[in-house]
Structures are given as C-alpha cells and as structure tokens.
Design a protein around this motif. Structure first.
Motif, PDB file in Angstrom:
ATOM      1  N   TYR A 443       0.810  -1.215   0.000  1.00 42.27           N
ATOM      2  CA  TYR A 443       0.000   0.000   0.000  1.00 42.27           C
ATOM      3  C   TYR A 443       0.843   1.264   0.000  1.00 42.27           C
ATOM      4  CZ  TYR A 443      -3.352  -3.588   0.981  1.00 42.27           C
ATOM      5  OH  TYR A 443      -4.072  -4.744   0.895  1.00 42.27           O
ATOM      6  N   ARG A 444       2.063   1.151  -0.504  1.00 45.31           N
ATOM      7  CA  ARG A 444       2.891   2.330  -0.764  1.00 45.31           C
ATOM      8  C   ARG A 444       2.636   2.727  -2.213  1.00 45.31           C
ATOM      9  NH1 ARG A 444       8.473  -0.119   1.451  1.00 45.31           N
ATOM     10  NH2 ARG A 444       9.343   1.688   0.345  1.00 45.31           N
ATOM     11  N   CYS A 445       1.444   3.218  -2.432  1.00 48.37           N
ATOM     12  CA  CYS A 445       0.916   3.299  -3.798  1.00 48.37           C
ATOM     13  C   CYS A 445       1.604   4.377  -4.635  1.00 48.37           C
ATOM     14  CB  CYS A 445      -0.594   3.550  -3.746  1.00 48.37           C
ATOM     15  SG  CYS A 445      -1.481   2.196  -2.960  1.00 48.37           S
ATOM     16  N   GLN A 446       1.935   5.511  -4.045  1.00 48.13           N
ATOM     17  CA  GLN A 446       2.599   6.547  -4.833  1.00 48.13           C
ATOM     18  C   GLN A 446       3.978   6.074  -5.278  1.00 48.13           C
ATOM     19  OE1 GLN A 446       1.070   9.504  -5.882  1.00 48.13           O
ATOM     20  NE2 GLN A 446       2.859   9.323  -7.220  1.00 48.13           N
ATOM     21  N   GLU A 447       4.678   5.356  -4.404  1.00 47.76           N
ATOM     22  CA  GLU A 447       5.971   4.800  -4.785  1.00 47.76           C
ATOM     23  C   GLU A 447       5.799   3.771  -5.899  1.00 47.76           C
ATOM     24  OE1 GLU A 447       8.630   3.748  -1.436  1.00 47.76           O
ATOM     25  OE2 GLU A 447       7.033   4.555  -0.166  1.00 47.76           O
ATOM     26  N   ALA A 448       4.751   2.971  -5.808  1.00 42.51           N
ATOM     27  CA  ALA A 448       4.490   1.972  -6.848  1.00 42.51           C
ATOM     28  C   ALA A 448       4.249   2.648  -8.194  1.00 42.51           C
ATOM     29  CB  ALA A 448       3.288   1.112  -6.459  1.00 42.51           C
ATOM     30  N   LEU A 449       3.482   3.728  -8.188  1.00 44.37           N
ATOM     31  CA  LEU A 449       3.216   4.446  -9.437  1.00 44.37           C
ATOM     32  C   LEU A 449       4.512   4.987 -10.046  1.00 44.37           C
ATOM     33  CD1 LEU A 449      -0.007   6.403  -8.416  1.00 44.37           C
ATOM     34  CD2 LEU A 449       0.128   4.529 -10.052  1.00 44.37           C
ATOM     35  N   ASP A 450       5.397   5.496  -9.195  1.00 38.65           N
ATOM     36  CA  ASP A 450       6.674   6.013  -9.699  1.00 38.65           C
ATOM     37  C   ASP A 450       7.513   4.902 -10.317  1.00 38.65           C
ATOM     38  OD1 ASP A 450       5.913   8.493  -8.771  1.00 38.65           O
ATOM     39  OD2 ASP A 450       7.011   8.316  -6.873  1.00 38.65           O
ATOM     40  N   LEU A 466      -1.539  -1.284 -16.595  1.00 36.90           N
ATOM     41  CA  LEU A 466      -2.525  -0.206 -16.438  1.00 36.90           C
ATOM     42  C   LEU A 466      -3.550  -0.543 -15.363  1.00 36.90           C
ATOM     43  CD1 LEU A 466      -3.032   0.715 -20.198  1.00 36.90           C
ATOM     44  CD2 LEU A 466      -1.995   2.169 -18.444  1.00 36.90           C
ATOM     45  N   SER A 467      -3.889  -1.831 -15.262  1.00 33.10           N
ATOM     46  CA  SER A 467      -4.804  -2.244 -14.207  1.00 33.10           C
ATOM     47  C   SER A 467      -4.178  -2.040 -12.832  1.00 33.10           C
ATOM     48  CB  SER A 467      -5.186  -3.717 -14.402  1.00 33.10           C
ATOM     49  OG  SER A 467      -6.031  -4.161 -13.374  1.00 33.10           O
ATOM     50  N   GLN A 468      -2.878  -2.356 -12.705  1.00 33.58           N
ATOM     51  CA  GLN A 468      -2.195  -2.124 -11.428  1.00 33.58           C
ATOM     52  C   GLN A 468      -2.111  -0.631 -11.105  1.00 33.58           C
ATOM     53  OE1 GLN A 468      -1.401  -4.617  -9.353  1.00 33.58           O
ATOM     54  NE2 GLN A 468      -2.349  -5.917 -10.906  1.00 33.58           N
ATOM     55  N   VAL A 469      -1.916   0.170 -12.141  1.00 35.26           N
ATOM     56  CA  VAL A 469      -1.899   1.625 -11.944  1.00 35.26           C
ATOM     57  C   VAL A 469      -3.264   2.096 -11.443  1.00 35.26           C
ATOM     58  CG1 VAL A 469      -1.736   3.843 -13.144  1.00 35.26           C
ATOM     59  CG2 VAL A 469      -0.056   2.048 -13.615  1.00 35.26           C
ATOM     60  N   TYR A 473      -4.144   4.036  -7.841  1.00 37.03           N
ATOM     61  CA  TYR A 473      -4.911   5.277  -7.696  1.00 37.03           C
ATOM     62  C   TYR A 473      -6.164   5.056  -6.857  1.00 37.03           C
ATOM     63  CZ  TYR A 473      -2.145   8.091 -10.949  1.00 37.03           C
ATOM     64  OH  TYR A 473      -1.137   8.813 -11.536  1.00 37.03           O
ATOM     65  N   PHE A 474      -6.758   3.888  -6.983  1.00 35.37           N
ATOM     66  CA  PHE A 474      -7.935   3.563  -6.185  1.00 35.37           C
ATOM     67  C   PHE A 474      -7.590   3.580  -4.702  1.00 35.37           C
ATOM     68  CE2 PHE A 474     -10.713   0.284  -4.222  1.00 35.37           C
ATOM     69  CZ  PHE A 474     -11.914   0.919  -4.414  1.00 35.37           C
ATOM     70  N   GLU A 475      -6.450   2.999  -4.342  1.00 35.50           N
ATOM     71  CA  GLU A 475      -6.024   3.011  -2.945  1.00 35.50           C
ATOM     72  C   GLU A 475      -5.729   4.430  -2.463  1.00 35.50           C
ATOM     73  OE1 GLU A 475      -5.818   1.211  -0.405  1.00 35.50           O
ATOM     74  OE2 GLU A 475      -6.490  -0.661  -1.288  1.00 35.50           O
ATOM     75  N   LEU A 476      -5.284   5.265  -3.378  1.00 36.82           N
ATOM     76  CA  LEU A 476      -5.003   6.661  -3.018  1.00 36.82           C
ATOM     77  C   LEU A 476      -6.274   7.502  -2.986  1.00 36.82           C
ATOM     78  CD1 LEU A 476      -1.760   7.217  -5.136  1.00 36.82           C
ATOM     79  CD2 LEU A 476      -1.913   7.017  -2.646  1.00 36.82           C
ATOM     80  N   ASP A 483     -10.280   5.781 -12.681  1.00 30.74           N
ATOM     81  CA  ASP A 483     -11.200   5.584 -13.803  1.00 30.74           C
ATOM     82  C   ASP A 483     -10.452   5.676 -15.129  1.00 30.74           C
ATOM     83  OD1 ASP A 483     -13.362   5.449 -15.507  1.00 30.74           O
ATOM     84  OD2 ASP A 483     -14.087   7.471 -15.080  1.00 30.74           O
ATOM     85  N   TRP A 484      -9.584   6.669 -15.236  1.00 34.12           N
ATOM     86  CA  TRP A 484      -8.835   6.858 -16.477  1.00 34.12           C
ATOM     87  C   TRP A 484      -7.917   5.669 -16.744  1.00 34.12           C
ATOM     88  CZ3 TRP A 484      -9.220   9.283 -20.768  1.00 34.12           C
ATOM     89  CH2 TRP A 484      -8.126   9.521 -21.586  1.00 34.12           C
TER      90      TRP A 484
END
Length: 757
Positions: A443-450, A466-469, A473-476, A483-484
C-alpha cells in the motif's frame, strides 16, 4: 503405434481438440496401459476441466508426475489434504517435491489456504529459487506480505540460473539429429499444453483456484515421439511468437460473446489507435481487494449519520460513532461538492501516447509468413530512456532453432551471448514489475506508481500494468485517475477481466451509473462465469440502492470462486446495508479465511462493532486493518473514533493528526478532530479546525451545525443561530434537520439544564 497415438494426442491438445485427445488417449491406454500413458489421459481431462476424472485415474499412482497431477486435480476439487499428501507422502518425509518450481508453487498455495503462512512462504521462495521466472510465486509472496525486494529476487543470481537452464536446454536441442522444421513443429507441444493451450472455460476455472500459472506438463515423463521416431526437446525459454494483433496498431475489435475476436489485419494502420496488450489475460496478479474510501470524501449526513457503511473496498464513510454525549456520529453522503476531486487527469499525458512506426527499425519473425514491422512507441515520459526495441526481451530475440539455421557454425557462441543479454533484459523488466507490485501490495501506492513509470512504454501500455496503476490510484482515493487508468486497461485488453471488479467499485464511488451499467453488461457478455462480472453487476444494483439484488449477484460471484476474498467482502457490505449484522460478520470472516491481509474485511468488522457499541472489539479490528495498511486516512480516522469513544482522547488526537497528514483532501479526520476537541472543551482550537475545514467543504451542513454548538457553549447566541440557520439552508438529511431544530429550540437553555432535560 504407441508413438503415433501419443503424437496424435499431443497434436489434438495443441489445437484445443480436447474431446478428440481424450478419445485417442483412451485408445492409447487400452493398447498400452502404462502409468505414463495414464498421466497423459489425466492431462487431457484436466485440460477439459474434468479434474474429477483425472482424480480417479491417478489415485494410487506413485510416479512423481502422477503425484503432481493428482495433487493438481485435488486442489481444483478443494481436497487440500489429499493434495498435500500427494506432494509430500507421509511415508517419505524426505521425498523431493515433484515438478520442481511448479510443485513448490502448488504446495505453497495449499499451505496458504490451510492457514500455514510460514510454510507457504518457504515453498514460494523455493519455487523462485528453482525457476526465477515463476512470477506467480512472487505475486503470492507479495500478497502474503513476505516478498523481498525485487532487486534481490530478480538479480544476477537469477539471471545466471536462467542462462544455465537456457544453455542446457539449447545444447540438448542442438544435439538432436532432426531438421529445424521438425523441431519447430514439436517445440510448441514438447512440454505439454500450458495456459495458452486451454479452453476458455478451463482457464476460468484455473484462475478461480489460483492455478493460472502452474505449468501444464500433463503428459508426464513420456517423451513426445516425432514422426521419424526421434525424441524431441526444445529450449524451455524459447521466446513465443508475437500475435499479429499484438504488433498492429489497429484498435481493439468489439467484444464477442465468450469467444476470442478475429485477428485484425496488420496492414491497416491507424495512427491514434491504442496498442494491444501483450500480457496473456490468463496470467493475472492475485486480485487485490481495496478498501472503499469513497463515501468518506464527504462528512455528511447525519450530523449524525446516514445509513450503513458504503461499499468496501469501499471503505465506508457511513456509520462512525461520535463520543459527544448528544449524538452518535457517522459519515454519510454529503453534498456533491465535497465528493469531487481536484485537478485534471494526470494519466492523460502519459498513458497511451501516440503510436508511431519507425521505418528504420524492424524485425522479422520467422513464425509468421509475412514480415511485420515492430511498432516502437514514442515515450514522452521524462527520465525514461528505455524506449528502444532492444530493451524488450522479445524485441530482438529469435528462437533457438532459428538461430541454429541462420548461423550453424557459431551457434553455441551466439546462443551463449544472446542468452546472457536476454536473461539480463528479462531480469531488468521483472525487477521493475516486481518492485511496483510489491510496493502496491504494501500500500505504498505513490511509490508503486513512480516505479511503474520506469517501464518501457510498450510494457506500461499493457492491460496488466494499467490495471495495477488503476488499483494504486484507487487506494489513493483518486477515483478520477483510477477511472482513467482502468479505461485505458480496458482498451488495451478488452478481453481481460483483470481489475474489472475494482473498476466497477471506482464507478460506484463516482456515481457513474450509466458507465457502470454498461461495464457490467459488457463483462457479463464477455464471460458470465467470471466472478468479476457479477461483482460489477452487484455494484450496479447497489448504486441503485437495490441491496437485495446486489447481494444475490455478489453471492453468485462467491459461488463461482469461493477463494475470491473481495466478493465475500462485498457480500458483507450489502448485509450491513440491510442491517443483517450477523451475516455481515460471517461474510467478512470468510474473506479473512481466504486472505488474512484483506484489510477491507478487518475494517468492515470494525464498523459493525462500532455500530453495535462494542468499542473494544471495534478498536481491535481497526488496529488490525491499520497494521496491514498504515497509509489509509480512512482507517486511521475510524481508529481514532474508536479510541475517542473509549475515552483515550490523547491517542485519538495523535491518530487524527496522522490521518490528516496522510490525505489532506479527506475532510473526515479534521471534523472528527474538532469533535474530540469539543468533548475536551477546547472550543477555541475546535473553532480553528472547523474554520479551516469550512474552506475545503463550504457546503457541508455538519460543519456549520458543530460550529453553532460551540458558539452556544460560549453563550454567543447570535453566531450560534446564524450557523444553525446556515446548516438548515444546506438541506441536511431529515435526521440532521430534527437535531438542528432541537438545538435551536434549546438555544437559550443553559447546558446544565439541557443535560437534565
């Protein structure tokens, strides 16, 4: 005769002709009743989704491959004790696990679902040590919260292991005295039909049992006999030929009902179309279940509470408790203004960039009659240099047989150099994907996105990534971006249901009833036997407040896959909405039996106990959810509420401060902090918090009502009346209206007398 029949069975399996394979294999077993041939027959039944038939055929057999296939059939039938006994015989405690990495992976799943976490982690790690490309084992470690950093798992040692395996298989293949064409013909089926050679129904079944990535080496120890009698072998890591649809820029065709769409014509260029996903839709990451934080975007409601908790991984925003003596507080729907998010789509500038064909770069695949130009996508991402075709493991790699035909003299040297570079590229790719997935599961989602942004564009624009992305964002709680991302994943892989259950929850929170209804209908028409399809349908009905129909749809999802924790959680939310708390508790507990780290269920149990005023139980379950996901502002907030009603106000204030810092766009922690300060009679501090909060959500009636209460305590009756009037003008729910009018009537009554009344 035996060789001819065996080859016919393998050919039928390769072409998905399972009935023919079963019939011919029965003739083979009747004529040559060996255990090896019985393994092949059991494999045919497993391909045809008849695990019960394989179970009876293999029961009592002792060969390693027979034990593995028997355990596989037991696992699919949920006979976990028998499956474990087959892989680890009691009379042979030191026996080697059959089928190497696949055997360890299957045993790890058995231990996971029998609640033996340490043993499960051990065997998943063993699977990775035997085969570093066993991605499914790393996924399971991430889900269990036991994964090491991807740099340690997919490092130099793993690359060396792949090189050794590749070269050993390659040398064996080259030593065969048979033409390249024959080797190519046999290569596709030498290791038995894998996930790509299974029927859609069987793939669905395997996904439901987390067996989607177990290699299908169903023909056992029997070597496939070619037409000239030679035993065949191939490179285990031979790069598969890309599909035409994966290489073309043609937009995805419309969905077909339970069938794969026709391959588009690669000769038709469409400049702005989206690339097709190169990720097989059957190889999916375990579905993560996310807390639904949507409703918490607004404080709302009943000044004092709306109906029950909202959708979970909708972490519900309703049903909180206020320790204020005058009322019980929970977060409701609020106004539309407080539920919206700020800013444009951050994904619009990065996902699905324009597709360009670079004329100077191409490669030819010998398995496709016509040469197809490889599409290289411009990468507009800053700090990204991984856009050349050589960065992909498949970008410039030919099969071992093809290399041998082109350069027969220096084949060993060329194969060795290519395997070294290829293994290094594969490890680089898996390190990035693995680290992103590990961070997401933590759940370190911003780090995961980076981390995901570091991927080459052709991999970033696949359905799985894209699904993981979208999930991150859903967790954030950034539902617009989620949605995007999910919509892009849907375009990239319209045939894949990966993450669509989460996508439906995103649309639920955004109240996009039309889009949600359309998505549910599409998923049902694509695969009505997939649990994700019925989750989407259930969310659709839940958004319409038809909770009984929604519950039936979620129960259908559970029937299709009893190991789908998110479906159990959604059932729990609907039971809570129907105020059937006993069944709600059972559903949440069922989800936790499947996945103990499914923090939505811990949260749901905490909400039920909070509403039942079992505050100690509530605090325990919120704390368990917080330990799993320490980054959720919503969980922190409700943990603070539970601490507040337990009169542990200092701890409550500390956790509320953390919740505010975790998500400054979430108004709920600030409101609850003000409540706690009011109960401590720190009215000036509470007013400061509420004044700041009023800037974020200027149309929230609960804020003005609480300010009116504070001014009344200060005997500032005019300001109190003003704020009570503003609260009524914002059209609060009926229960809030009654509470505010009662406060106005008692405006001039001293607090001491009001308590006596």
């Amino acid at each position: 005769m035996e060789a001819i029949l065996t080859d016919c069975v393998q050919n039928s399996l390769h072409h998905f002709m399972y009935r023919n394979a079963i019939f011919i294999c029965e003739r083979l077993c009747a004529e040559f009743p060996s255990e090896t041939n019985m393994q092949l027959l059991a494999g045919c039944y497993l391909h045809d989704n008849q695990s019960y038939a394989a179970y009876h055929i293999l029961k009592g057999m002792q060969m390693a491959q027979s034990r593995y296939l028997f355990a596989l059939s037991c696992f699919q039938m949920d006979l976990l004790k028998e499956a474990e006994a087959a892989l680890c015989p009691a009379n042979e405690p030191g026996a080697e696990i059959p089928n190497g990495a696949a055997g360890h992976y299957l045993l790890g799943l058995i231990y996971r679902y029998t609640d033996r976490r340490k043993s499960a982690v051990h065997h998943f790690k063993q699977a990775l040590s035997v085969d570093p490309l066993m991605w499914a084992a790393y996924e399971e470690l991430c889900v269990l919260g036991a994964a090491e950093e991807a740099t340690a798992v997919f490092g130099d040692a793993a690359a060396l292991c792949i090189q050794k395996q590749y070269l050993s298989h390659g040398s064996a293949s080259q030593s065969l005295n048979m033409p390249n064409e024959d080797r190519s013909a046999v290569s596709a089926r030498n290791f038995g039909p894998g996930p790509d050679d299974a029927s859609p129904r069987q793939l669905k079944h395997m996904q439901g049992n987390n067996l989607r990535d177990i290699p299908g080496n169903y023909h056992g120890a029997a070597a496939v006999q070619s037409s000239n009698g030679g035993s065949s072998n191939i490179s285990f890591y031979n790069t598969p030929s890309p599909m035409v649809s994966q290489l073309s820029g043609v937009a995805p065709p419309p969905l077909y009902r339970n069938v794969q769409p026709n391959v588009p014509n690669p000769s038709i260029p469409i400049a702005d179309s989206s690339p097709r996903s190169t990720v097989n839709s059957t190889i999916q990451a375990p579905r993560r279940k996310f807390v639904d934080e949507g409703k918490l975007r607004k404080i709302s409601g009943r000044l004092f509470s709306d109906s029950g908790p909202r959708r979970s991984t909708r972490l519900s925003g309703d049903g909180g408790a206020n320790a204020n003596v005058s009322a019980t507080m929970a977060v409701g729907n609020g106004t539309s203004n407080s539920s919206k998010y700020f800013g444009g789509s951050k994904l619009s500038s990065m996902a699905f960039r324009a597709v360009t064909v670079r004329k100077g770069q191409s490669w030819t695949n010998e398995n496709i009659d016509e040469g197809i130009r490889n599409e290289n996508f411009d990468d507009s991402r800053s700090n990204s240099t991984l856009t050349t075709s050589s960065s992909s493991p498949s970008g410039d790699t030919r099969s071992l047989e093809q290399e041998g035909a082109v350069i027969p003299i220096n084949a060993d040297i060329m194969n060795g150099s290519r395997s070294i570079s290829g293994a290094s590229e594969i490890m680089d790719l898996l390190r990035t994907l693995g680290e992103g997935y590990r961070l997401s599961c933590m759940y370190r989602c911003q780090e995961a996105l980076d981390v995901y942004l570091k991927l080459p564009q052709k991999h970033y624009n696949t359905g799985w990534v894209l699904s993981q992305v979208g999930k991150a964002y859903f967790e954030l709680v950034d539902y617009l971006e989620a949605d995007w991302a999910f919509s892009l994943a849907r375009q990239a892989s319209p045939y894949s249901l990966e993450g669509m259950d989460m996508y439906s929850t995103v649309l639920y929170h955004l109240k996009e009833d039309m889009k949600l209804s359309y998505l549910a209908q599409e998923l049902i028409s694509t695969d009505r036997l997939a649990p994700e399809s019925w989750c989407a349908m259930g969310n659709c009905y839940s958004l319409q407040k038809d909770h009984e129909t929604a519950l039936r749809n979620f129960q259908r999802s559970v029937q299709l896959n009893p190991r789908f924790a998110y479906a159990h959680t959604l059932c729990g939310h609907e039971y809570v909405a129907l105020e059937d708390f006993d069944n709600g508790i059972k559903s949440y507990q069922s989800a936790l039996r499947v996945d103990t780290r499914h923090y939505n269920s811990w949260y749901g149990l905490g909400m039920i106990y909070l509403r039942q005023e079992k505050y100690e139980f509530s605090e325990h379950h919120f704390r368990m959810a917080f330990q799993i996901n320490p980054y959720s502002s919503v969980i922190m907030c409700y943990l603070g509420i539970a601490l507040h009603v337990l009169k542990r106000n200092d701890e409550a204030l500390v956790i509320m401060e953390k919740a505010i810092l975790a998500d400054k766009k979430n108004p709920l922690p600030m409101y609850q902090k003000a409540n706690i300060l009011v109960s401590l009679e720190k009215f000036d501090e509470a007013l400061e918090v509420l004044e700041e909060l009023k800037e974020y959500i200027p149309r929230e009636s609960s804020v003005f009502a609480l300010m009116g209460t504070i001014y009344k305590r200060h005997n500032m009756h005019e300001k109190a009346m003003l704020h009570f009037g503003l609260a009524l003008d914002l059209k609060p729910p009926a229960t809030d209206v009654a509470a505010i009018k009662s406060a106005i009537e008692k405006l001039h009554v001293p607090d001491e007398l009001e308590e006596e009344m």
